[in-house]
Design an enzyme around this catalytic site. Structure first.
Site, short mmCIF file in Angstrom:
data_model
loop_
_atom_site.label_atom_id
_atom_site.label_comp_id
_atom_site.label_asym_id
_atom_site.label_seq_id
_atom_site.Cartn_x
_atom_site.Cartn_y
_atom_site.Cartn_z
N ARG A 1 -7.03 -17.77 1.74
CA ARG A 1 -7.56 -18.56 2.86
C ARG A 1 -9.01 -19.01 2.63
O ARG A 1 -9.43 -20.04 3.12
CB ARG A 1 -7.51 -17.73 4.16
CG ARG A 1 -6.12 -17.49 4.71
CD ARG A 1 -6.21 -17.02 6.14
NE ARG A 1 -4.99 -16.38 6.62
CZ ARG A 1 -3.95 -17.03 7.15
NH1 ARG A 1 -3.97 -18.34 7.24
NH2 ARG A 1 -2.90 -16.36 7.57
N PHE B 1 3.73 -26.42 -1.94
CA PHE B 1 3.11 -25.34 -1.17
C PHE B 1 1.63 -25.26 -1.51
O PHE B 1 1.25 -25.11 -2.67
CB PHE B 1 3.79 -24.00 -1.45
CG PHE B 1 3.46 -22.99 -0.39
CD1 PHE B 1 4.16 -22.96 0.81
CD2 PHE B 1 2.41 -22.10 -0.57
CE1 PHE B 1 3.82 -22.06 1.80
CE2 PHE B 1 2.07 -21.19 0.42
CZ PHE B 1 2.78 -21.17 1.61
N ASP C 1 4.55 -28.86 8.99
CA ASP C 1 5.60 -28.75 7.97
C ASP C 1 6.93 -29.08 8.63
O ASP C 1 7.26 -30.25 8.79
CB ASP C 1 5.51 -27.32 7.41
CG ASP C 1 6.44 -27.04 6.26
OD1 ASP C 1 6.67 -27.96 5.45
OD2 ASP C 1 6.93 -25.91 6.14
N GLU D 1 -4.43 -27.95 14.04
CA GLU D 1 -3.52 -27.19 13.19
C GLU D 1 -3.86 -27.44 11.72
O GLU D 1 -4.35 -28.52 11.37
CB GLU D 1 -2.08 -27.62 13.53
CG GLU D 1 -0.98 -27.01 12.71
CD GLU D 1 -0.84 -25.49 12.80
OE1 GLU D 1 -1.84 -24.79 12.53
OE2 GLU D 1 0.27 -25.02 13.09
N ASP D 2 -3.59 -26.48 10.88
CA ASP D 2 -3.87 -26.65 9.45
C ASP D 2 -2.90 -27.63 8.81
O ASP D 2 -3.29 -28.56 8.12
CB ASP D 2 -3.87 -25.30 8.71
CG ASP D 2 -2.62 -24.45 8.99
OD1 ASP D 2 -1.72 -24.90 9.74
OD2 ASP D 2 -2.55 -23.34 8.46
#
Ligand code: IMP
Ligand code: MG
Length: 178
Positions: A164, A151, A102, A98-99
């Site tokens: 991206r 963020f 959160d 996963e990136d």
């Protein structure tokens, strides 16, 4: 995007160095045999591509599509599976890639989906972790970097599908309201 600026948090070089370390750790941790590497689309695509090549053992690569975000900066809370695996994971060692973790809502859901398919093991590798934001518990075995509640975009991560392809991971800063 107009009205926003980018501040580099991790450079391409720092990211690559950390991914090589993570690959070596993963190789050392698992018993001999193949590893089933599952990329969570779309944000983890570049991370998975580099991590899989930093792992020396045999790997099977597969993809899962998930969407939990509207176009904004925090989770909608509703997770939707938009693409399922092509391969069966029963009896395999699954590494979910996963990136960023959160709220934990996405991974909490996905781990349950995978567990129902009776793999031998399931672990998570996340490039970034924002532990302050957790709403659901998730065990992340391999973490690239822990970050504060900011963020970030780049290296696969987006804001409204933009950014991206940045090589660095950047904080997306907005000017203070006038
Ligand atoms: P969670 O379900 O709240 O843990 O959200 C995980 C997903 O939210 C990640 O896979 C990202 O797609 C997205 N996300 C969370 N934080 C950020 C961020 O700082 N930048 C870009 N995407 C993020
Ligand atoms: Mg994602």
């Amino acid at each position: 995007m107009p009205g926003t600026s980018l501040r580099i948090l991790f450079s391409a070089q720092q990211i690559q160095k950390r991914i090589q370390e993570m690959g070596a750790q993963i190789d050392a941790d698992y018993p001999d045999g193949s590893l089933h590497v599952v990329c969570i689309l779309k944000g983890a695509c570049f991370f998975m591509a580099d991590l899989a090549r930093a792992i020396e053992r045999d790997v099977v690569i597969d993809f899962m599509g998930i969407s939990s975000y509207g176009g904004g900066k925090s989770t909608s809370g509703a997770v939707q599976l938009t693409k399922d695996l092509d391969t069966t994971v029963e009896g395999t060692d699954v590494l979910l890639v996963e990136d960023i973790v959160d709220s934990g809502v996405t991974l909490n859901y996905l781990i349950n989906v995978i567990q129902q398919r009776k793999p031998r093991s399931v672990r998570v590798a996340a490039l970034l972790d924002k532990p302050d934001r957790r709403q659901r518990p998730v065990k992340v075995t391999y973490v690239g970097f822990q970050i504060p509640d900011e963020f970030v975009v780049g290296f696969g991560l987006d804001y409204a599908e933009q950014y991206r392809n940045l090589r660095d991971i950047c904080v997306l800063e907005e000017p203070p309201a006038a």
